[in-house]
Design an enzyme around this catalytic site. Structure first.
Site, PDB file in Angstrom:
ATOM      1  N   TYR A 111      -6.639   7.578  -6.279  1.00 26.73           N
ATOM      2  CA  TYR A 111      -5.056   8.137  -4.527  1.00 26.73           C
ATOM      3  C   TYR A 111      -4.451   8.858  -5.242  1.00 26.73           C
ATOM      4  O   TYR A 111      -3.957   8.294  -5.920  1.00 26.73           O
ATOM      5  CB  TYR A 111      -5.411   7.392  -4.341  1.00 26.73           C
ATOM      6  CG  TYR A 111      -6.584   6.398  -3.341  1.00 26.73           C
ATOM      7  CD1 TYR A 111      -7.301   5.223  -3.468  1.00 26.73           C
ATOM      8  CD2 TYR A 111      -6.943   6.507  -2.003  1.00 26.73           C
ATOM      9  CE1 TYR A 111      -8.334   4.447  -3.069  1.00 26.73           C
ATOM     10  CE2 TYR A 111      -7.903   6.136  -1.405  1.00 26.73           C
ATOM     11  CZ  TYR A 111      -8.775   5.174  -2.040  1.00 26.73           C
ATOM     12  OH  TYR A 111      -9.730   4.594  -1.832  1.00 26.73           O
TER      13      TYR A 111
ATOM     14  N   HIS B 204     -15.794  -2.504  -8.295  1.00 34.37           N
ATOM     15  CA  HIS B 204     -14.559  -2.537  -8.578  1.00 34.37           C
ATOM     16  C   HIS B 204     -13.298  -3.130  -8.676  1.00 34.37           C
ATOM     17  O   HIS B 204     -13.147  -3.798  -7.954  1.00 34.37           O
ATOM     18  CB  HIS B 204     -13.776  -0.795  -8.572  1.00 34.37           C
ATOM     19  CG  HIS B 204     -14.977   0.396  -8.062  1.00 34.37           C
ATOM     20  ND1 HIS B 204     -14.330   2.154  -8.772  1.00 34.37           N
ATOM     21  CD2 HIS B 204     -15.997   0.827  -9.926  1.00 34.37           C
ATOM     22  CE1 HIS B 204     -14.872   2.733  -9.436  1.00 34.37           C
ATOM     23  NE2 HIS B 204     -16.158   2.063 -10.252  1.00 34.37           N
TER      24      HIS B 204
ATOM     25  N   PRO C  49      -9.868   7.765   6.555  1.00 30.35           N
ATOM     26  CA  PRO C  49     -10.625   7.171   6.075  1.00 30.35           C
ATOM     27  C   PRO C  49      -9.621   6.680   4.148  1.00 30.35           C
ATOM     28  O   PRO C  49     -10.589   6.022   3.255  1.00 30.35           O
ATOM     29  CB  PRO C  49     -11.541   8.713   5.341  1.00 30.35           C
ATOM     30  CG  PRO C  49     -11.234   9.672   5.235  1.00 30.35           C
ATOM     31  CD  PRO C  49     -10.045   8.977   6.817  1.00 30.35           C
TER      32      PRO C  49
ATOM     33  N   LYS D 196     -11.744   2.141   4.710  1.00 32.22           N
ATOM     34  CA  LYS D 196     -12.008   0.643   6.192  1.00 32.22           C
ATOM     35  C   LYS D 196     -13.231   1.026   7.217  1.00 32.22           C
ATOM     36  O   LYS D 196     -13.741  -0.036   7.394  1.00 32.22           O
ATOM     37  CB  LYS D 196     -11.037   1.211   6.832  1.00 32.22           C
ATOM     38  CG  LYS D 196      -9.753  -0.190   6.200  1.00 32.22           C
ATOM     39  CD  LYS D 196      -9.709  -2.242   5.501  1.00 32.22           C
ATOM     40  CE  LYS D 196      -9.760  -2.526   4.767  1.00 32.22           C
ATOM     41  NZ  LYS D 196     -10.373  -2.711   3.345  1.00 32.22           N
TER      42      LYS D 196
ATOM     43  N   TYR E  99      -7.168  -4.097   0.792  1.00 29.34           N
ATOM     44  CA  TYR E  99      -8.194  -2.513   0.319  1.00 29.34           C
ATOM     45  C   TYR E  99      -9.144  -3.564  -0.222  1.00 29.34           C
ATOM     46  O   TYR E  99     -10.405  -3.401   0.313  1.00 29.34           O
ATOM     47  CB  TYR E  99      -7.615  -2.068  -1.126  1.00 29.34           C
ATOM     48  CG  TYR E  99      -8.256  -0.875  -1.391  1.00 29.34           C
ATOM     49  CD1 TYR E  99      -8.222   0.435  -0.541  1.00 29.34           C
ATOM     50  CD2 TYR E  99      -9.598  -1.274  -2.111  1.00 29.34           C
ATOM     51  CE1 TYR E  99      -8.807   1.365  -1.453  1.00 29.34           C
ATOM     52  CE2 TYR E  99     -10.294  -0.470  -2.396  1.00 29.34           C
ATOM     53  CZ  TYR E  99     -10.325   1.480  -1.946  1.00 29.34           C
ATOM     54  OH  TYR E  99     -10.865   2.043  -1.535  1.00 29.34           O
TER      55      TYR E  99
HETATM   56  C1  PHB Z   1     -15.352   7.752  -1.221  1.00 29.40           C
HETATM   57  O1  PHB Z   1     -16.036   7.566  -1.407  1.00 29.40           O
HETATM   58  O2  PHB Z   1     -15.767   9.025   0.122  1.00 29.40           O
HETATM   59  C2  PHB Z   1     -14.146   7.626  -0.667  1.00 29.40           C
HETATM   60  C3  PHB Z   1     -13.975   6.365  -0.955  1.00 29.40           C
HETATM   61  C4  PHB Z   1     -12.467   5.796  -0.951  1.00 29.40           C
HETATM   62  C5  PHB Z   1     -11.458   6.081   0.100  1.00 29.40           C
HETATM   63  C6  PHB Z   1     -12.227   7.622   0.911  1.00 29.40           C
HETATM   64  C7  PHB Z   1     -13.592   7.795   0.548  1.00 29.40           C
HETATM   65  O3  PHB Z   1     -11.413   5.749   0.552  1.00 29.40           O
END
Ligand code: PHB
Ligand code: APR
Length: 398
Positions: A209, A81, A301, A305, A393
């Site tokens: 997000y 990605h 989450p 990280k 990130y």
């Molecule tokens: C996930 O795919 O579970 C996931 C992805 C990004 C995040 C947190 C969880 O920031």
């Protein structure tokens, strides 16, 4: 045969407690370097593999898995990605990591990372003890470090040079260190993430997000046919109170119109609530005991990280053991805690910031809402701000 009452004696160089990604990756890096090790895990392999966790790998983590010789499936099946999308005020804004800093991330579930590491360990014929009961750590401040456990009613004692505490947040390793020898830094957030996994195509090519007056939402994925979605819920919420329909309706209500329209729903394969917490234990070394991964620190989450920090710790630790055994040089082990913590705190800061930026806080007043709004507007209108997000990130340099 050991006399009755005497534990079965084993010895190794590094005793690793915990077979999550941190313990298994460390084991593999040591095995590749010819350093004898054992992994001691309290749960069954099936239980370890049943845990659904995050799935974003930084380049550092991909490189570590390559060094451990476990990147074949990741290279074949992982999705690269080049950016993420932020959604607020009904509009989506793309943050293009590749254009901003020339790096990207790989989407590959932590469960799959663990599966690959387990298979590699088995293939290498290295010892792993699953379903070990009453694991205890002894004399890591003295000359004879040991890990004891019971398996099938028989007591075992593993003598070692070093113990790696890779047993997660609730493990025995950090708990074995007296309170006076460690300092804890913690923030518990007043909400959690309700997550579901479903056999449906992801709503978009990249992660979304979303910050919405009803709360945060995240659209993630495991593959082109399997999606992972989350919505922010109050801490007291129970997953049982959420039917699939209720979840999908709530998620849809927090997305922009185009994403809400495109969302493909289906039955959930898994549904659970994870609390959000920031936590750091200092230092990360106590004599011959080294903590790594969730045993030493937790991040919410939002910044993806957790797994990456675990991999970063383990790389420092493996290099420390290698320098020690190959060259009799203990300097890297002496630097372990400081090196890890410098990176850990930067990831703690980023994860806390992403969390503060995107979630609804129950105690936030009108001023706080306006500031949050201004921060989002600034972020998507400033290349410098986007670059800062992108740099963190995809992972800061080690
Ligand atoms: C996930 O795919 O579970 C996931 C992805 C990004 C995040 C947190 C969880 O920031
Ligand atoms: N004895 C032996 N093993 C234990 C004990 C114990 N007393 N307590 C816990 N364990 C095991 C757990 O069953 C688990 O398999 O230690 C393992 C720890 O694994 P994780 O919790 O996955 O932690 P870690 O390997 O550090 O991985 C970090 O996991 O939680 C995510 O966000 C986090 O992605 C990050 C990653």
């Amino acid at each position: 045969m050991a006399p009755k009452g005497t534990p079965h004696a084993h010895s190794t160089r590094v005793a690793i407690v915990g077979a999550g990604p941190a313990g298994l990756l460390l084991g593999q890096l040591l095995t590749v370097a010819g350093i004898d090790n054992i992994v001691i895990e309290q749960r069954s392999p099936e239980h370890v593999l049943s845990r659904i966790r995050a799935g974003i790998l930084e380049c550092v983590t991909v490189d570590a898995l390559a060094r451990a010789g476990v990147d074949a499936r990741l290279r074949a099946e992982g999705l690269v990605h080049r950016g993420i999308e932020l959604s607020f005020g009904g509009v989506r804004h793309r943050i293009d990591f590749h254009a901003l800093i020339g790096r990207d991330v790989t989407v590959y579930g932590q469960t799959e990372v663990t599966r690959d590491l387990m298979a590699a360990r088995q293939e290498a014929g290295m010892p792993s003890v699953y379903e070990a009961q009453d694991v205890s750590l002894h004399d890591f401040d003295g000359r004879r470090p040991r890990v004891c456990y019971r398996k099938d009613g028989i007591e075992h004692e593993v003598s070692c040079d070093f113990i790696a505490g890779c047993d997660g947040f609730h493990g025995v390793s950090r708990a074995s260190v007296p309170d006076a020898s460690k300092q804890i830094f913690e923030r518990v957030y007043p909400f959690g993430w309700l997550g579901i996994l479903s056999e449906t195509p992801p709503v978009a090519d990249e992660l979304i997000y979303a910050s919405h007056p009803r709360g945060f939402a995240l659209c993630s994925m495991r593959s082109k046919t399997r999606s992972r979605y989350y919505v922010q819920v109050p801490s007291a919420e129970k997953a049982e109170g959420w039917s699939d329909d209720r979840f999908w309706d709530e998620l849809r209500s927090r997305l922009d119109a185009e994403a809400a329209e495109a969302l493909v729903t289906g039955p959930s394969i898994e549904k659970s609530i994870a609390p959000l917490r920031s936590f750091v234990c200092e230092p990360m070394r106590f004599g011959s005991l080294f903590l790594a991964g969730d045993a030493a620190h937790i991040v919410p989450p939002t910044g993806a990280k957790g797994l990456n920090l675990a991999a970063s710790d383990v790389l420092y630790l493996a290099d420390g053991f290698i320098a020690h055994y190959r060259h009799g040089d203990s300097q890297e082990l002496d630097l372990y805690s400081a090196r890890c913590l410098s990176r850990v705190w930067k990831a703690e800061r980023f994860s806390w910031w992403m969390t503060s930026l995107l979630h609804r806080f129950p105690d936030a007043d009108a001023f706080a809402h306006r500031i949050q709004q201004a921060e989002l507007d600034y972020l998507v209108s400033s290349e410098a701000a986007c670059r800062s997000l992108a740099e963190n990130y995809v992972g800061l340099p080690r």
